[in-house]
Write a protein that holds these residues in place. Sequence first.
Motif, PDB file in Angstrom:
ATOM      1  N   UNK A  11       0.829  -1.196   0.000  1.00 10.46           N
ATOM      2  CA  UNK A  11       0.000   0.000   0.000  1.00 10.46           C
ATOM      3  C   UNK A  11       0.866   1.250   0.000  1.00 10.46           C
ATOM      4  N   UNK A  12       0.480   2.252  -0.785  1.00  9.42           N
ATOM      5  CA  UNK A  12       1.220   3.507  -0.813  1.00  9.42           C
ATOM      6  C   UNK A  12       0.273   4.686  -0.605  1.00  9.42           C
ATOM      7  N   UNK A  13       0.638   5.542   0.343  1.00  9.98           N
ATOM      8  CA  UNK A  13      -0.047   6.814   0.573  1.00  9.98           C
ATOM      9  C   UNK A  13       0.746   7.873  -0.181  1.00  9.98           C
ATOM     10  N   UNK A  14       0.154   8.459  -1.218  1.00  4.29           N
ATOM     11  CA  UNK A  14       0.914   9.343  -2.097  1.00  4.29           C
ATOM     12  C   UNK A  14       0.222  10.694  -2.266  1.00  4.29           C
ATOM     13  N   UNK A  15       1.004  11.756  -2.468  1.00  4.74           N
ATOM     14  CA  UNK A  15       0.407  13.034  -2.851  1.00  4.74           C
ATOM     15  C   UNK A  15      -0.345  12.873  -4.167  1.00  4.74           C
ATOM     16  N   UNK A  16      -1.410  13.634  -4.344  1.00  2.00           N
ATOM     17  CA  UNK A  16      -2.250  13.477  -5.531  1.00  2.00           C
ATOM     18  C   UNK A  16      -1.478  13.725  -6.823  1.00  2.00           C
ATOM     19  N   UNK A  17      -0.447  14.551  -6.781  1.00  3.92           N
ATOM     20  CA  UNK A  17       0.325  14.867  -7.983  1.00  3.92           C
ATOM     21  C   UNK A  17       1.573  14.011  -8.138  1.00  3.92           C
ATOM     22  N   UNK A  18       1.767  13.043  -7.236  1.00  7.16           N
ATOM     23  CA  UNK A  18       2.955  12.185  -7.329  1.00  7.16           C
ATOM     24  C   UNK A  18       2.741  11.121  -8.395  1.00  7.16           C
ATOM     25  N   UNK A  19       3.682  11.035  -9.329  1.00  4.43           N
ATOM     26  CA  UNK A  19       3.618  10.022 -10.385  1.00  4.43           C
ATOM     27  C   UNK A  19       4.872   9.151 -10.410  1.00  4.43           C
ATOM     28  N   UNK A  20       5.774   9.375  -9.472  1.00  6.89           N
ATOM     29  CA  UNK A  20       7.061   8.674  -9.477  1.00  6.89           C
ATOM     30  C   UNK A  20       7.081   7.478  -8.537  1.00  6.89           C
ATOM     31  N   UNK A  21       6.508   7.624  -7.345  1.00 11.57           N
ATOM     32  CA  UNK A  21       6.595   6.539  -6.376  1.00 11.57           C
ATOM     33  C   UNK A  21       5.863   5.296  -6.865  1.00 11.57           C
ATOM     34  N   UNK A  22       4.812   5.505  -7.655  1.00 11.32           N
ATOM     35  CA  UNK A  22       4.063   4.366  -8.175  1.00 11.32           C
ATOM     36  C   UNK A  22       4.728   3.754  -9.405  1.00 11.32           C
ATOM     37  N   UNK A  23       5.860   4.322  -9.819  1.00  7.19           N
ATOM     38  CA  UNK A  23       6.668   3.699 -10.868  1.00  7.19           C
ATOM     39  C   UNK A  23       7.963   3.132 -10.298  1.00  7.19           C
ATOM     40  N   UNK A  24       8.640   3.894  -9.412  1.00  8.69           N
ATOM     41  CA  UNK A  24       9.941   3.426  -8.928  1.00  8.69           C
ATOM     42  C   UNK A  24       9.833   2.278  -7.928  1.00  8.69           C
ATOM     43  N   UNK A  25       8.898   2.350  -6.987  1.00 12.85           N
ATOM     44  CA  UNK A  25       8.764   1.229  -6.041  1.00 12.85           C
ATOM     45  C   UNK A  25       8.379  -0.062  -6.774  1.00 12.85           C
ATOM     46  N   UNK A  26       7.378  -0.052  -7.654  1.00  9.17           N
ATOM     47  CA  UNK A  26       7.120  -1.269  -8.419  1.00  9.17           C
ATOM     48  C   UNK A  26       8.311  -1.729  -9.256  1.00  9.17           C
ATOM     49  N   UNK A  27       9.057  -0.791  -9.852  1.00  7.74           N
ATOM     50  CA  UNK A  27      10.217  -1.180 -10.658  1.00  7.74           C
ATOM     51  C   UNK A  27      11.257  -1.897  -9.798  1.00  7.74           C
ATOM     52  N   UNK A  28      11.491  -1.388  -8.592  1.00  9.44           N
ATOM     53  CA  UNK A  28      12.459  -2.014  -7.692  1.00  9.44           C
ATOM     54  C   UNK A  28      11.993  -3.417  -7.301  1.00  9.44           C
ATOM     55  N   UNK A  29      10.730  -3.535  -6.937  1.00  7.94           N
ATOM     56  CA  UNK A  29      10.236  -4.835  -6.477  1.00  7.94           C
ATOM     57  C   UNK A  29      10.022  -5.803  -7.638  1.00  7.94           C
ATOM     58  N   UNK A  30       9.732  -5.329  -8.850  1.00  7.24           N
ATOM     59  CA  UNK A  30       9.703  -6.210 -10.012  1.00  7.24           C
ATOM     60  C   UNK A  30      11.100  -6.750 -10.306  1.00  7.24           C
ATOM     61  N   UNK A  31      12.119  -5.907 -10.130  1.00 13.16           N
ATOM     62  CA  UNK A  31      13.490  -6.385 -10.308  1.00 13.16           C
ATOM     63  C   UNK A  31      13.809  -7.461  -9.278  1.00 13.16           C
ATOM     64  N   UNK A  32      13.310  -7.293  -8.066  1.00 17.00           N
ATOM     65  CA  UNK A  32      13.515  -8.317  -7.042  1.00 17.00           C
ATOM     66  C   UNK A  32      12.859  -9.632  -7.438  1.00 17.00           C
ATOM     67  N   UNK A  33      11.703  -9.551  -8.104  1.00 15.77           N
ATOM     68  CA  UNK A  33      11.012 -10.761  -8.531  1.00 15.77           C
ATOM     69  C   UNK A  33      11.842 -11.602  -9.503  1.00 15.77           C
ATOM     70  N   UNK A  41       1.789  -6.911  -5.386  1.00 18.70           N
ATOM     71  CA  UNK A  41       0.812  -6.062  -6.050  1.00 18.70           C
ATOM     72  C   UNK A  41       0.842  -4.705  -5.361  1.00 18.70           C
ATOM     73  N   UNK A  42       0.352  -3.670  -6.052  1.00 19.80           N
ATOM     74  CA  UNK A  42       0.543  -2.304  -5.585  1.00 19.80           C
ATOM     75  C   UNK A  42      -0.792  -1.566  -5.557  1.00 19.80           C
ATOM     76  N   UNK A  43      -1.034  -0.846  -4.453  1.00 18.72           N
ATOM     77  CA  UNK A  43      -2.327  -0.227  -4.197  1.00 18.72           C
ATOM     78  C   UNK A  43      -2.082   1.140  -3.563  1.00 18.72           C
ATOM     79  N   UNK A  44      -2.768   2.160  -4.066  1.00 21.14           N
ATOM     80  CA  UNK A  44      -2.491   3.527  -3.619  1.00 21.14           C
ATOM     81  C   UNK A  44      -3.747   4.253  -3.157  1.00 21.14           C
ATOM     82  N   UNK A  45      -3.526   5.222  -2.273  1.00 24.45           N
ATOM     83  CA  UNK A  45      -4.545   6.183  -1.888  1.00 24.45           C
ATOM     84  C   UNK A  45      -3.879   7.557  -1.880  1.00 24.45           C
ATOM     85  N   UNK A  46      -4.604   8.588  -2.296  1.00 21.19           N
ATOM     86  CA  UNK A  46      -3.976   9.874  -2.575  1.00 21.19           C
ATOM     87  C   UNK A  46      -4.428  10.970  -1.611  1.00 21.19           C
ATOM     88  N   UNK A  47      -3.454  11.852  -1.290  1.00 22.80           N
ATOM     89  CA  UNK A  47      -3.690  13.067  -0.501  1.00 22.80           C
ATOM     90  C   UNK A  47      -3.494  14.259  -1.431  1.00 22.80           C
TER      91      UNK A  47
END
Length: 257
Positions: A11-33, A41-47
């Motif tokens: 789960x990720x709590x992200x600023x409404x205008x953030x578009x990077x954390x939902x790409x870099x964290x999945x990219x890092x963990x996909x590389x781990x896979x 799996x990745x799930x977000x809620x926005x502030x």
Amino acid sequence: MTAAARSYRIGQIVPSSNVTMETEIPAILRARESVAPERFTFHSSRMRMTRVTPEELKAMDADSDRCALELSDARVDVLGYACLVAIMSMGHGYHRTAAERLHEVTVANGAPAPVVTSAGALVHGLRVLEAKRIALVAPYLRPLTRMVVEYLAAEGIEVLDHTSLEIPDNLAVAAHDPAALPGIAAALDHAGADAVVLSACVQLPSLGAVTEAERLLGKPVVSASICTAHQLLRALGLPAVAPGAGRLLSGAYAESG
């Protein structure tokens, strides 16, 4: 699916205008896979936040409880609070207060989950590297970068040199070319630094430049997102390793923290 190949919900709590954390964290963990059996799996809620100002950051942080509640409805296994400067703008040590409060929200909702903040993760990642002196790149206006420097100093980490890219618009931060970052970091006075923070912001993209920055600078290079990924994995009780994400996730610190 065997126990060794369990799937985890991030789960990720992200600023409404953030578009990077939902790409870099999945990219890092996909590389781990590619080197480990676990899946994610990745799930977000926005502030709501569009400009990186103290006023917007404070208002945004007040909305984080709602986000934690929503993500706990999805029974995520761990939550990451993806805004470093929002936490640091609330006062020294606030990453501990925020993590405890948001964890209690998940407990009260019957879905207890550990909480990692990007601010706390940066502090912890630098401690794992035993980096007491660092150089730092941040996209913020200078007063906010100075606040980050002072926050780290209160945690026992000295910033020898830093630069502010002076970008107040959060979408403009995400549009900054990561290929420029190694050169920007190399221009800092980093000779006495134990490590370099290539991006002290989860919106400033840097993952693709970390390997080049470590080659150029000859020392560990981290970012807020890399440190967050390390702590997310450790909060799940998993070895913190991912190819292509710098020294911290190389495997040398897989069981640290």
